[in-house]
Design an enzyme around this catalytic site. Structure first.
Site, PDB file in Angstrom:
ATOM      1  N   LEU A  62       0.915  -1.264  -0.287  1.00 34.43           N
ATOM      2  CA  LEU A  62       0.083   0.082  -0.460  1.00 34.43           C
ATOM      3  C   LEU A  62       0.885   1.551   0.126  1.00 34.43           C
ATOM      4  CD1 LEU A  62      -2.424  -0.788   2.330  1.00 34.43           C
ATOM      5  CD2 LEU A  62      -3.179  -0.414   0.370  1.00 34.43           C
ATOM      6  N   GLY A  63       2.247   1.249   0.713  1.00 31.33           N
ATOM      7  CA  GLY A  63       2.782   2.132   0.410  1.00 31.33           C
ATOM      8  C   GLY A  63       4.244   2.396   1.295  1.00 31.33           C
ATOM      9  N   GLY A 119       8.207   3.858   3.078  1.00 30.50           N
ATOM     10  CA  GLY A 119       8.781   5.225   3.372  1.00 30.50           C
ATOM     11  C   GLY A 119      10.077   5.174   4.099  1.00 30.50           C
ATOM     12  N   GLY A 120      10.456   6.138   4.906  1.00 37.51           N
ATOM     13  CA  GLY A 120      11.312   5.213   5.783  1.00 37.51           C
ATOM     14  C   GLY A 120      10.978   4.328   7.282  1.00 37.51           C
ATOM     15  N   PHE A 121       9.700   4.529   7.353  1.00 40.23           N
ATOM     16  CA  PHE A 121       8.949   4.051   8.306  1.00 40.23           C
ATOM     17  C   PHE A 121       8.843   2.655   7.742  1.00 40.23           C
ATOM     18  CE2 PHE A 121       5.793   4.872   5.379  1.00 40.23           C
ATOM     19  CZ  PHE A 121       5.472   3.811   5.208  1.00 40.23           C
ATOM     20  N   GLY A 122       9.186   1.659   6.411  1.00 33.71           N
ATOM     21  CA  GLY A 122       8.990   0.670   6.104  1.00 33.71           C
ATOM     22  C   GLY A 122       8.323   0.117   5.349  1.00 33.71           C
ATOM     23  N   VAL A 139       3.791  -0.642   4.352  1.00 33.40           N
ATOM     24  CA  VAL A 139       2.351  -0.891   4.980  1.00 33.40           C
ATOM     25  C   VAL A 139       1.707  -2.282   3.421  1.00 33.40           C
ATOM     26  CG1 VAL A 139       0.546  -0.504   5.636  1.00 33.40           C
ATOM     27  CG2 VAL A 139       2.098   0.883   5.599  1.00 33.40           C
ATOM     28  N   ASP A 168       1.961  14.213  16.381  1.00 31.43           N
ATOM     29  CA  ASP A 168       2.503  14.270  15.279  1.00 31.43           C
ATOM     30  C   ASP A 168       0.807  14.648  14.284  1.00 31.43           C
ATOM     31  OD1 ASP A 168       3.802  14.128  12.708  1.00 31.43           O
ATOM     32  OD2 ASP A 168       3.903  12.126  12.972  1.00 31.43           O
TER      33      ASP A 168
END
Length: 671
Positions: A354-355, A357-360, A362, A474
């Site tokens: 699904l997406g 980024g820097g977080f990992g 999904v 956030d």
């Protein structure tokens, strides 16, 4: 003479006693354990080999029902009053986690045994979202509830309630009992794992319903826990079934009934408590018991160390070995097996991505056991959102319950360093993707205002209504997710911090997303409710204007959204900043004006000027007028401060000492 008097007594009883006082053997039953019983069961409900009626097991998000197979005649005719009845039963809830449980147990009187249309989880297998509260249900229930659900106005997570056609109780109170003689009230924990006895008694003449609760070894209290005057004539039909309903939750728990009796027009037969089957122990308690026995027979300490070393070696070699730490026993929601998540996401296939980024990354998935659509957040090894943020997210969102928060369904930790969180799937993705996509954004003002109210309600719950203060840290459009009906759900609690009401936040790191950070964060490095309010104010402007907080490619006053709105407000042209697409769809000018000015009030550089979220809700709901204020923004020095902090060219130094979230939210992509 004796025979004549006996016959005369029988005749007098038949002719002169009211008809609702006449009972037959078919109007009652008694189960001291359920071995050989002919109950009508469905879902997860079973009779165990030990004779326990188990309504739910460790399978998640399923329901179980158990009814006496034949109906009882509760009314002589459709228009007559309801006859007296009485029931008593012994139940127990065995949770895998101490002080954490799924949904509770319902004693149910229903016109039908077929409850297949009911939903699980908070609806406890009795109603669903469309029929909850309908008078056509004709259902009475006594709930023994272990979850506090704001949608049903629950008073706490350990209560007893009387429900008529709805899970919003007519009356409810904390679980407990009154000690005979002294009248002292003693609390009971429904999830203690100990058996308890319940009495449900209705007097058809006075139309009074009593519910009494007590530990199994205590006599029946003289004072009921709940006593309510209720006319059931319009609720009950002539023939009704009696039974139980329960459903499982992401939290693992099993719901048992040990014994049960029922009677029309008389007291329910007493249960033989000594012959009832025993409740099973918690798996953790059983493990400890086995360990004590094993240790007692261990020959030497050397053997114990050798076995322990062997176990460690085997676990290290396991491909999907999972990690369990002490804090998870206290705070963790439901653990999900890695193999189940692997299967749900088709091996974390790129087609389910699904997406990222820097977080990992999904992934979308469907849990094989419950068929529930979920989003699995897989944290990468080098993620800035490490163990500390992971613990915060699990400890906070895992226990929060609000209709405008993304619900954490479970989690998994692996020894090889991977962290996985499982959320409700949000089919419409994040608000920022919808808001800033020029090709597909057709979100009108009415829908935007509903989203704003939803996020405000969620923040009010976090700041003021939960057992602790939760600072989100956030708040932004990227962390607002939209369900199938475009209802707002605030998510991504990886940066959240908790502290007790009446105390101050002790956070010392600056975290968040540039453009949403309150000015005082740069100096004091302490997040507060006021810093969340500031970010919410930027969010208000973002939604009303249809643009991001900072647009570096613009060189004039439009670069910083807050500054642009302030300048137009000072010129008396504040509506000129509204999203041009709203003019095509139509909007209420006074509502847009209110949201823009409220956004400026929330974004005031002075924290003391900003309103609380409870006050914000009053402004949005029209319960209080927005004050005429001379904003601190009139101070040119304050405006310069905001602009400099939003566009600071030396931000690299700042990033090195803080956890800044990436522009792409870790909950974007449909969670």
């Amino acid at each position: 003479m004796f025979r004549f008097s006996s016959i005369l007594k029988v005749l007098l009883t038949c002719f002169f006693l009211p008809s609702d006082m006449v009972a037959s053997e078919d109007d009652k039953f008694t189960f001291n354990g359920f071995q050989g019983s002919k109950l009508s069961l469905d879902g997860t409900a079973v009779i165990t080999p030990a004779g326990l009626l188990r309504l739910t097991n460790t399978t998640k998000l399923l329901s179980g029902h158990a009814f006496y197979p034949s109906p009882f005649r509760f009314k002589r005719s459709q228009t007559s009053r309801v006859l007296s009845f009485s029931s008593t039963f012994v139940f127990g809830i065995v949770s895998e986690e101490i002080k954490i449980s799924g949904q509770g147990v319902l004693f149910v009187i229903s016109p039908s045994r077929d409850l297949r249309g009911a939903q699980v989880s908070q609806y406890m297998g009795l109603f669903n979202s469309s029929n909850n509260g309908n008078s056509t249900n004709h259902i009475l229930a006594v709930e023994l509830d272990t979850i506090q659900n704001p949608d049903f106005e629950d008073i706490n997570a350990n209560h007893v309630g009387i429900d008529i056609n709805s899970l919003i109780s007519n009356e409810s109170t904390s679980a407990g009992y009154f000690v005979g003689g002294t009248g002292e009230f003693r609390n009971l924990s429904l999830v203690s794992g100990d058996p308890m006895q319940v009495w449900v008694e209705y007097d058809g003449r006075s139309m009074h319903l009593n519910v009494t609760l007590a530990p199994i070894r205590s006599p029946k209290p003289g004072r009921p826990l709940l006593s309510s005057a209720i006319d059931l004539s319009d609720v009950f039909e002539e023939l009704m079934y009696v039974g139980f309903s329960s459903s499982s939750d992401p939290f693992v728990a099993s719901h048992y009934v040990l014994g049960w009796s029922f009677s029309m027009n008389g007291d329910a037969p007493a249960l033989d408590l000594r012959s009832l089957p025993l409740l099973p122990r918690r798996s953790g308690e059983q493990a400890r018991k086995r360990l004590e026995i094993w240790v007692s027979f261990t020959a030497t300490l050397l053997v114990l160390l050798a076995i322990g070393a062997a176990v460690v070696m085997v676990r290290r070699r396991a491909k999907f070995a999972e990690l369990l730490e002490e804090w998870e026993l206290e705070y963790g929601p439901s653990r999900l097996p890695y193999r189940e998540l692997y299967e749900a996401t088709k091996g974390f296939s790129d087609k389910e991505l699904l997406g990222a980024g820097g977080f990992g990354a999904v992934y979308k998935g469907v849990l094989p056991s419950s068929k529930l659509e979920v989003a699995v957040k897989r944290l990468s090894h080098g993620s800035r959102q490490g163990i500390r943020e992971f613990v915060a997210e699990v400890a906070s969102i895992g226990r929060l319950r609000h209709r405008n928060l993304v619900q954490l369904q479970g989690y998994c930790r692996l020894r090889k360093g991977e962290l996985l969180l499982v959320y409700d799937f949000m089919p419409n993705g994040s608000l920022d993707k919808l808001l800033f996509d020029q090709t597909r954004c057709r979100v009108g003002w009415g829908q935007r205002l509903r989203i704003i109210r939803g996020v405000a309600s969620a923040l009010q719950y976090l700041h003021e209504e939960w057992e602790q203060v939760v600072i989100h840290r956030d708040v932004k459009a990227g962390n607002v997710l939209l369900d199938c009906e475009l209802n707002a759900r605030l998510g991504d609690f990886g940066l959240a911090r908790l502290y007790d009401h009446g105390t101050d936040s002790q956070t010392t790191h600056v975290v968040g997303t540039m453009g949403y950070l309150a000015p005082e964060l740069m100096k004091r490095r302490r997040a507060t409710k006021a810093t969340d309010v500031f970010a919410f104010g930027v969010f208000l402007l973002e939604v009303a204007c249809g643009r991001r907080p900072v647009e570096p490619h613009l060189t004039d006053e439009r670069t910083v959204l807050v500054e642009w709105v302030v300048e137009n407000w000072k010129r008396g042209t504040i509506l000129a900043v509204a999203d041009p697409r709203l003019r095509e769809l139509g909007f209420a000018a006074e509502e847009v004006d209110l949201v823009l000015k409220l956004g400026l009030l929330c974004c005031d550089p002075l924290p003391a000027v900003r309103p609380s979220m409870r006050r914000v809700m009053q402004f949005l709901d029209g319960d209080a007028p927005l004050p005429e204020f001379e904003s601190t923004y009139l101070n040119s020095a304050a405006l310069a401060l905001l602009r400099n902090e939003a566009l600071d060219v030396a931000m690299d130094d700042f990033c090195s000492m803080s956890y800044l979230s990436v522009a792409e939210s870790s909950l974007s992509g449909g969670i």
